[in-house]
Design an enzyme around this catalytic site. Structure first.
Site, PDB file in Angstrom:
ATOM      1  N   THR A 291      -6.755  -0.453   7.264  1.00 50.77           N
ATOM      2  CA  THR A 291      -8.131  -0.876   7.486  1.00 50.77           C
ATOM      3  C   THR A 291      -8.376  -1.172   8.961  1.00 50.77           C
ATOM      4  O   THR A 291      -7.634  -1.927   9.585  1.00 50.77           O
ATOM      5  CB  THR A 291      -8.441  -2.140   6.674  1.00 50.77           C
ATOM      6  OG1 THR A 291      -8.209  -1.856   5.295  1.00 50.77           O
ATOM      7  CG2 THR A 291      -9.881  -2.565   6.866  1.00 50.77           C
TER       8      THR A 291
ATOM      9  N   THR B 167      -2.743  -4.224   9.223  1.00 50.45           N
ATOM     10  CA  THR B 167      -3.635  -4.463  10.363  1.00 50.45           C
ATOM     11  C   THR B 167      -4.098  -5.921  10.298  1.00 50.45           C
ATOM     12  O   THR B 167      -5.173  -6.217   9.771  1.00 50.45           O
ATOM     13  CB  THR B 167      -4.845  -3.512  10.346  1.00 50.45           C
ATOM     14  OG1 THR B 167      -5.371  -3.438   9.010  1.00 50.45           O
ATOM     15  CG2 THR B 167      -4.450  -2.132  10.800  1.00 50.45           C
TER      16      THR B 167
ATOM     17  N   CYS C 243      -6.739  -8.560   2.874  1.00 47.19           N
ATOM     18  CA  CYS C 243      -7.936  -7.727   3.002  1.00 47.19           C
ATOM     19  C   CYS C 243      -9.214  -8.531   3.215  1.00 47.19           C
ATOM     20  O   CYS C 243      -9.787  -8.523   4.297  1.00 47.19           O
ATOM     21  CB  CYS C 243      -8.073  -6.840   1.759  1.00 47.19           C
ATOM     22  SG  CYS C 243      -6.775  -5.595   1.602  1.00 47.19           S
TER      23      CYS C 243
ATOM     24  N   VAL D 216       0.826  -1.208   0.000  1.00 46.37           N
ATOM     25  CA  VAL D 216       0.000   0.000   0.000  1.00 46.37           C
ATOM     26  C   VAL D 216       0.864   1.263   0.000  1.00 46.37           C
ATOM     27  O   VAL D 216       0.670   2.171  -0.810  1.00 46.37           O
ATOM     28  CB  VAL D 216      -0.935   0.018   1.231  1.00 46.37           C
ATOM     29  CG1 VAL D 216      -1.688   1.343   1.325  1.00 46.37           C
ATOM     30  CG2 VAL D 216      -1.913  -1.142   1.156  1.00 46.37           C
TER      31      VAL D 216
ATOM     32  N   ARG E 247       0.804 -13.381   1.650  1.00 49.60           N
ATOM     33  CA  ARG E 247       0.171 -13.088   2.931  1.00 49.60           C
ATOM     34  C   ARG E 247      -1.206 -13.752   3.031  1.00 49.60           C
ATOM     35  O   ARG E 247      -2.045 -13.608   2.163  1.00 49.60           O
ATOM     36  CB  ARG E 247       0.015 -11.576   3.123  1.00 49.60           C
ATOM     37  CG  ARG E 247       1.313 -10.811   3.285  1.00 49.60           C
ATOM     38  CD  ARG E 247       1.057  -9.324   3.389  1.00 49.60           C
ATOM     39  NE  ARG E 247       0.388  -8.812   2.198  1.00 49.60           N
ATOM     40  CZ  ARG E 247      -0.074  -7.560   2.069  1.00 49.60           C
ATOM     41  NH1 ARG E 247       0.030  -6.713   3.073  1.00 49.60           N
ATOM     42  NH2 ARG E 247      -0.660  -7.165   0.950  1.00 49.60           N
TER      43      ARG E 247
ATOM     44  N   ARG F  39      14.284  -3.677   3.396  1.00 50.28           N
ATOM     45  CA  ARG F  39      13.347  -3.075   2.448  1.00 50.28           C
ATOM     46  C   ARG F  39      13.867  -1.726   1.966  1.00 50.28           C
ATOM     47  O   ARG F  39      13.794  -1.408   0.772  1.00 50.28           O
ATOM     48  CB  ARG F  39      11.981  -2.917   3.119  1.00 50.28           C
ATOM     49  CG  ARG F  39      10.921  -2.205   2.286  1.00 50.28           C
ATOM     50  CD  ARG F  39      10.511  -3.006   1.096  1.00 50.28           C
ATOM     51  NE  ARG F  39       9.303  -2.472   0.473  1.00 50.28           N
ATOM     52  CZ  ARG F  39       8.916  -2.740  -0.759  1.00 50.28           C
ATOM     53  NH1 ARG F  39       9.636  -3.536  -1.534  1.00 50.28           N
ATOM     54  NH2 ARG F  39       7.799  -2.234  -1.252  1.00 50.28           N
TER      55      ARG F  39
END
Length: 429
Positions: free
Chosen positions: A127, A92, A267, A14, A338, A37
């Site tokens: 979220t 989250t 998600c 994101v 994920r 990263r």
């Protein structure tokens, strides 16, 4: 506010695309606590493949030059203290009991609290259930910074709508919901995003409304997929091809075209639990939301048992059979593993003492091993024949694969994604 200087905290699926877009028009600092990263991004490479390397390099700057626009990435909190807008895009997740884990949000809020100044704005994109921004995160910033909310600093919420692996619906092409803690802040946040989002924005009347809007988007999709997954189970018992049924029903103008399958990722398989948690806190037990979650979470186990049944029916010896599992990522043409539900299929098949070969040209083998303790490969050995195959993820590469040449004469093929010809498979959802 003087010249806008933006910090994006969290440079994953994101945060990075958002930081790159802001870097085209603003001085932007991308902050992440993962040093590996940061080193990767400074070299001009995004291994998540969400940002084209040429696009990344076009905005990337190797020094913290405050006189020109661009994106500087860092793990040093001192490099973000000159910013005046802080955008938090951390994960989250849920724990093993499917309860929301807000720790990443708390940690990110603590980082912002160390550098936030009077007049600054902090915007959350992660979220959450309604109330998290103002009831959970803002108090952390107030406590550490000593500043007062809506007097010394302000907040906004603009939920992310990134679709990993989707090169058509990129961040600037997806309409963005915005909100703010005051009318003036809401307008500022809306105009800020409008400056980079070509698809436009929708300004919600409050932060809580924006939080609720985001969490129901994926809950709605989850429930719809659960419905067609249940249909697939019923039609399987009736000996009817589910895809044929959906194709016929889809000829009606207002039929919603969802397909059965595994529901993983960060998600759809997670967000409904956030809404369910909040509902239970206020005394309501959400029956439909949790029923959909239970059904979708059980699909991996269902597929594995159906596969074993087909092996028995075709007299394919189960114990020590060599089985090809095609795909381990949570969706097609994307390296994101994920919360992939393919691991549920693998777990059950291992209980039957099968020899599994997990093939995925997109997944990072080290990440698969680290996250799930599984061995995956990117290419198949040329001399191996399999007793069966499960097409779990519809990567483009699998469509080009000569699957029959990999299988023994008596074998089983299960098509989870419904993309193989009917005469080439023994079972499908």
């Amino acid at each position: 506010m003087n010249r806008t200087k933006i910090c994006v905290l969290g440079l994953g699926y994101v945060g990075l695309p958002l930081a790159v877009e802001f870097g085209k028009k603003y001085h932007c600092v991308g902050f992440d606590i993962n040093g590996k990263r940061i080193d990767e991004l400074r070299s001009g490479v995004d291994f998540t493949l969400e940002v084209n390397n040429s696009d990344l390099n076009s905005v990337l700057k190797q020094d913290l030059n405050k006189e020109r626009n661009g994106l500087f990435v860092s793990k040093d909190i001192a490099d973000i203290q000159d910013c005046n807008v802080y955008i938090i895009t951390v994960p989250t997740p849920t724990d093993k009991n499917n309860r929301p884990v807000l720790t990443p949000l708390y940690k990110a809020s603590e980082s912002v609290a160390k550098v936030i100044k009077k007049g600054d704005v902090v915007i959350y994109e992660s979220t959450v259930y309604p109330g998290v921004t103002e009831d959970e995160c803002i108090p952390v910033i107030e406590r550490i910074s000593g500043l007062k909310f809506n007097v010394d600093f302000y907040a906004g919420y603009s939920p992310e709508r990134i679709n990993p692996g989707d090169k058509e619906h990129t961040v600037s092409k997806i309409l963005k919901v915005t909100s703010g803690s005051t009318e003036e802040t809401a307008e500022f946040v809306d105009q800020l995003y409008k400056s980079i989002i070509t698809a436009g924005t929708h300004k919600a009347p409050s932060i809580r409304v924006a939080e609720a809007a985001k969490v129901i988007e994926n809950s709605q999709r989850d429930i719809n997929i659960a419905f067609v997954n249940e249909l697939a189970k019923i039609f399987n018992l009736l000996g009817i091809n589910t895809n044929d049924v959906l194709e016929a029903a889809g000829t009606k103008w207002n039929f919603l075209k969802f397909k059965p399958g595994l529901v993983g990722g960060h998600c759809i398989g997670v967000d409904p639990y956030y809404l369910a948690q909040k509902a239970q806190e206020v005394g309501y037990h959400p029956e439909i939301i949790l029923a959909g979650r239970r059904l979708n979470d059980g699909m991996g186990e269902y597929i594995a048992h159906e596969f074993i049944k087909l092996m028995v029916k075709k007299d394919v010896p189960v114990k020590s059979a060599n089985i090809l599992v095609m795909g381990i990522t949570f969706k097609e043409n994307c390296p994101d593993v994920r919360n992939t539900k393919v691991v549920d299929i693998v777990r059950v098949l291992k209980e039957y003492s099968l020899n599994l070969t997990i093939l995925d040209p997109w997944a990072n083998c080290d990440e698969v091993r680290h996250e799930y303790g599984l061995v995956s490969i990117k290419e198949l050995p040329s001399d191996k024949k399999f007793d069966g195959a499960i097409l779990a993820v519809s990567h483009d590469e699998f469509l080009e694969l000569d699957l029959p040449s990999l299988l023994k004469p008596n074998s089983v093929v299960f098509d989870v994604k419904g993309i193989l010809p009917n005469d080439k498979v023994d079972g499908r959802l």
